[in-house]
Write an enzyme that holds these catalytic residues in place. Structure first.
Site, mmCIF file in Angstrom:
data_model
loop_
_atom_site.group_PDB
_atom_site.id
_atom_site.type_symbol
_atom_site.label_atom_id
_atom_site.label_comp_id
_atom_site.label_asym_id
_atom_site.label_seq_id
_atom_site.Cartn_x
_atom_site.Cartn_y
_atom_site.Cartn_z
ATOM 1 N N LYS A 191 -35.721 19.629 22.767
ATOM 2 C CA LYS A 191 -34.682 19.723 23.806
ATOM 3 C C LYS A 191 -33.630 20.776 23.438
ATOM 4 O O LYS A 191 -33.312 21.657 24.237
ATOM 5 C CB LYS A 191 -33.982 18.355 23.998
ATOM 6 C CG LYS A 191 -34.932 17.227 24.355
ATOM 7 C CD LYS A 191 -34.212 15.908 24.525
ATOM 8 C CE LYS A 191 -33.606 15.328 23.260
ATOM 9 N NZ LYS A 191 -34.585 14.903 22.227
ATOM 10 N N ARG A 199 -35.393 6.076 14.621
ATOM 11 C CA ARG A 199 -35.026 6.843 15.826
ATOM 12 C C ARG A 199 -36.215 6.928 16.770
ATOM 13 O O ARG A 199 -36.075 6.747 17.979
ATOM 14 C CB ARG A 199 -34.614 8.266 15.441
ATOM 15 C CG ARG A 199 -33.157 8.388 15.096
ATOM 16 C CD ARG A 199 -32.884 9.721 14.456
ATOM 17 N NE ARG A 199 -33.018 10.845 15.354
ATOM 18 C CZ ARG A 199 -33.213 12.101 14.939
ATOM 19 N NH1 ARG A 199 -33.293 12.371 13.657
ATOM 20 N NH2 ARG A 199 -33.317 13.067 15.811
ATOM 21 N N ARG A 237 -36.607 20.600 10.069
ATOM 22 C CA ARG A 237 -35.538 21.257 10.839
ATOM 23 C C ARG A 237 -34.371 21.658 9.942
ATOM 24 O O ARG A 237 -33.972 20.921 9.062
ATOM 25 C CB ARG A 237 -35.042 20.294 11.920
ATOM 26 C CG ARG A 237 -33.755 20.768 12.587
ATOM 27 C CD ARG A 237 -33.490 20.084 13.885
ATOM 28 N NE ARG A 237 -33.299 18.649 13.753
ATOM 29 C CZ ARG A 237 -33.152 17.836 14.787
ATOM 30 N NH1 ARG A 237 -33.199 18.316 16.014
ATOM 31 N NH2 ARG A 237 -32.986 16.547 14.595
ATOM 32 N N ARG A 279 -30.628 7.822 28.086
ATOM 33 C CA ARG A 279 -31.669 7.296 27.199
ATOM 34 C C ARG A 279 -31.997 5.842 27.473
ATOM 35 O O ARG A 279 -32.835 5.257 26.796
ATOM 36 C CB ARG A 279 -31.201 7.382 25.761
ATOM 37 C CG ARG A 279 -31.637 8.657 25.128
ATOM 38 C CD ARG A 279 -31.190 8.657 23.713
ATOM 39 N NE ARG A 279 -30.632 9.932 23.462
ATOM 40 C CZ ARG A 279 -30.956 10.698 22.434
ATOM 41 N NH1 ARG A 279 -31.801 10.281 21.549
ATOM 42 N NH2 ARG A 279 -30.430 11.863 22.306
ATOM 43 N N ARG A 338 -29.703 17.683 9.140
ATOM 44 C CA ARG A 338 -28.957 16.565 9.711
ATOM 45 C C ARG A 338 -29.198 15.299 8.891
ATOM 46 O O ARG A 338 -30.313 15.039 8.460
ATOM 47 C CB ARG A 338 -29.403 16.343 11.164
ATOM 48 C CG ARG A 338 -28.493 17.033 12.148
ATOM 49 C CD ARG A 338 -29.022 17.051 13.532
ATOM 50 N NE ARG A 338 -29.437 15.762 14.066
ATOM 51 C CZ ARG A 338 -29.889 15.594 15.299
ATOM 52 N NH1 ARG A 338 -29.968 16.629 16.120
ATOM 53 N NH2 ARG A 338 -30.266 14.414 15.728
HETATM 54 P P1 AP5 Z 1 -35.115 20.340 18.425
HETATM 55 O O1 AP5 Z 1 -35.078 21.309 19.536
HETATM 56 O O2 AP5 Z 1 -33.975 20.332 17.457
HETATM 57 O O3 AP5 Z 1 -35.425 18.869 18.993
HETATM 58 P P2 AP5 Z 1 -34.570 17.900 19.920
HETATM 59 O O4 AP5 Z 1 -35.468 17.389 20.968
HETATM 60 O O5 AP5 Z 1 -33.296 18.564 20.352
HETATM 61 O O6 AP5 Z 1 -34.320 16.759 18.849
HETATM 62 P P3 AP5 Z 1 -33.028 15.962 18.424
HETATM 63 O O7 AP5 Z 1 -33.343 15.382 17.067
HETATM 64 O O8 AP5 Z 1 -31.790 16.777 18.514
HETATM 65 O O9 AP5 Z 1 -33.038 14.856 19.463
HETATM 66 P P4 AP5 Z 1 -32.481 13.452 19.336
HETATM 67 O O10 AP5 Z 1 -32.683 13.039 20.717
HETATM 68 O O11 AP5 Z 1 -33.031 12.554 18.329
HETATM 69 O O12 AP5 Z 1 -31.021 13.702 18.761
HETATM 70 P P5 AP5 Z 1 -29.590 13.800 19.446
HETATM 71 O O13 AP5 Z 1 -28.835 14.811 18.707
HETATM 72 O O14 AP5 Z 1 -29.718 13.919 20.912
HETATM 73 O O15 AP5 Z 1 -36.479 20.570 17.617
HETATM 74 C C1 AP5 Z 1 -36.789 19.827 16.457
HETATM 75 C C2 AP5 Z 1 -37.454 20.738 15.401
HETATM 76 O O16 AP5 Z 1 -38.718 21.171 15.884
HETATM 77 C C3 AP5 Z 1 -36.658 22.017 15.103
HETATM 78 O O17 AP5 Z 1 -36.751 22.319 13.748
HETATM 79 C C4 AP5 Z 1 -37.335 23.099 15.972
HETATM 80 O O18 AP5 Z 1 -37.229 24.389 15.400
HETATM 81 C C5 AP5 Z 1 -38.779 22.596 16.004
HETATM 82 N N1 AP5 Z 1 -39.456 22.894 17.276
HETATM 83 C C6 AP5 Z 1 -38.927 22.833 18.525
HETATM 84 N N2 AP5 Z 1 -39.867 23.146 19.462
HETATM 85 C C7 AP5 Z 1 -41.023 23.364 18.776
HETATM 86 C C8 AP5 Z 1 -42.352 23.722 19.193
HETATM 87 N N3 AP5 Z 1 -42.675 23.919 20.477
HETATM 88 N N4 AP5 Z 1 -43.291 23.874 18.222
HETATM 89 C C9 AP5 Z 1 -42.971 23.706 16.886
HETATM 90 N N5 AP5 Z 1 -41.720 23.376 16.452
HETATM 91 C C10 AP5 Z 1 -40.764 23.212 17.384
HETATM 92 O O19 AP5 Z 1 -29.026 12.335 19.134
HETATM 93 C C11 AP5 Z 1 -28.699 11.930 17.825
HETATM 94 C C12 AP5 Z 1 -28.228 10.483 17.823
HETATM 95 O O20 AP5 Z 1 -27.049 10.350 18.642
HETATM 96 C C13 AP5 Z 1 -29.208 9.458 18.431
HETATM 97 O O21 AP5 Z 1 -30.141 9.009 17.468
HETATM 98 C C14 AP5 Z 1 -28.258 8.343 18.873
HETATM 99 O O22 AP5 Z 1 -27.854 7.552 17.796
HETATM 100 C C15 AP5 Z 1 -27.048 9.129 19.372
HETATM 101 N N6 AP5 Z 1 -27.155 9.413 20.816
HETATM 102 C C16 AP5 Z 1 -27.288 10.642 21.404
HETATM 103 N N7 AP5 Z 1 -27.403 10.521 22.747
HETATM 104 C C17 AP5 Z 1 -27.325 9.187 23.020
HETATM 105 C C18 AP5 Z 1 -27.420 8.415 24.207
HETATM 106 N N8 AP5 Z 1 -27.597 9.009 25.409
HETATM 107 N N9 AP5 Z 1 -27.324 7.072 24.109
HETATM 108 C C19 AP5 Z 1 -27.136 6.463 22.920
HETATM 109 N N10 AP5 Z 1 -27.079 7.126 21.746
HETATM 110 C C20 AP5 Z 1 -27.170 8.481 21.793
#
Ligand code: AP5
Ligand code: ZN
Length: 217
Positions: A13, A173, A128, A89, A162
């Site tokens: 994402k 997660r 990552r 989510r 992270r």
């Molecule tokens: P990346 O693009 O970083 O992935 P992402 O989908 O953004 O993953 P996140 O870990 O940021 O998502 P998340 O939903 O767990 O975390 P968030 O910060 O939202 O890609 C990942 C890796 O893969 C990178 O190294 C990239 O280079 C590589 N990559 C990407 N595309 C690729 C491809 N096509 N091929 C190969 N490699 C690739 O949330 C964190 C925490 O916050 C949650 O756990 C929760 O506790 C809280 N939180 C956030 N939002 C909410 C909500 N709405 N409700 C409740 N709690 C929440």
């Protein structure tokens, strides 16, 4: 344009969002980034969120919904539209968003679901690394910086991993998010807003499909 980027942790994402903002005028709103900023600033929201995020649990709906409501009320969103990343989510959050979007007169135009099998995600998250200066995201194997140790975007030399990308937290997660995933996909499918994209391709190929969808909205 008002859109949602959906996908399991590590689906890409944030990576796709970085590309989208280069081509489209849209405000990128990541609830994860907002929580990480609040944790760094040690605000009340940040301190509350930390106890959940460190365990890989979801932050309670009321907290998350209220920060999104406040953010969507800002002028930049009124002018350019929003791209939500990591929200909603839960079904509760999805329902809350329907109301918020209506109140700010910014209806959701489409939902992009980046589809990646859970087995692939552990490796993506553990490899990552992120630029300390500008937040650009890289991967040791799949998306390294062009020059080793130098950020492609800002030229910075410091990177970090992270806290919640540690193996134990990653497992939880994924478990928590997988449980919520199917009902959310169904929610937006029923509203005819869902666009599923194969996220198991090269980053630029995923983006080609994403861009095509966005241009059709
Ligand atoms: P990346 O693009 O970083 O992935 P992402 O989908 O953004 O993953 P996140 O870990 O940021 O998502 P998340 O939903 O767990 O975390 P968030 O910060 O939202 O890609 C990942 C890796 O893969 C990178 O190294 C990239 O280079 C590589 N990559 C990407 N595309 C690729 C491809 N096509 N091929 C190969 N490699 C690739 O949330 C964190 C925490 O916050 C949650 O756990 C929760 O506790 C809280 N939180 C956030 N939002 C909410 C909500 N709405 N409700 C409740 N709690 C929440
Ligand atoms: Zn950088």
């Amino acid at each position: 344009m008002n859109i949602i980027l959906m996908g399991l942790p590590g689906a890409g994402k944030g990576t796709q969002a970085e590309k989208i903002v280069e081509d489209f005028e849209i405000v990128h709103i990541s609830t994860g980034d907002m929580f990480r900023q609040a944790m760094a600033d040690k605000t009340k929201v940040g301190l509350d969120a930390k106890s959940y995020i460190d365990k890989g649990e979801l932050v309670p709906d009321e907290v998350t919904e209220s920060i999104v409501e406040e953010r969507l009320g800002k002028d930049d969103v009124q002018n350019s539209g929003y791209m939500l990343d990591g929200f909603p989510r839960t079904i509760d959050q999805a329902n809350a968003l329907q109301t918020i979007a209506k109140n700010v007169n910014k209806p959701i135009g489409g939902v992009i679901y980046i589809d990646v099998k859970p087995e692939v995600l552990v490796e993506r998250l553990s490899g990552r690394y992120i630029c300390k200066n500008c937040g650009a995201t890289y991967h040791k194997v799949y998306n390294p910086t062009k020059v080793e140790g130098t950020c492609d975007v800002c030229g910075g030399h410091e990177f970090y991993q992270r806290e919640d990308d540690k193996p134990e937290t990653v497992k939880n997660r994924l478990k928590v998010n997988i449980e919520m995933n199917t009902p959310l996909i169904d929610f937006y499918d029923k509203l005819n807003l869902l666009h599923k994209i194969n996220g198991e391709q090269e980053i630029d190929d995923v983006y080609k499909e994403v861009k095509k969808v966005l241009q059709s909205l």
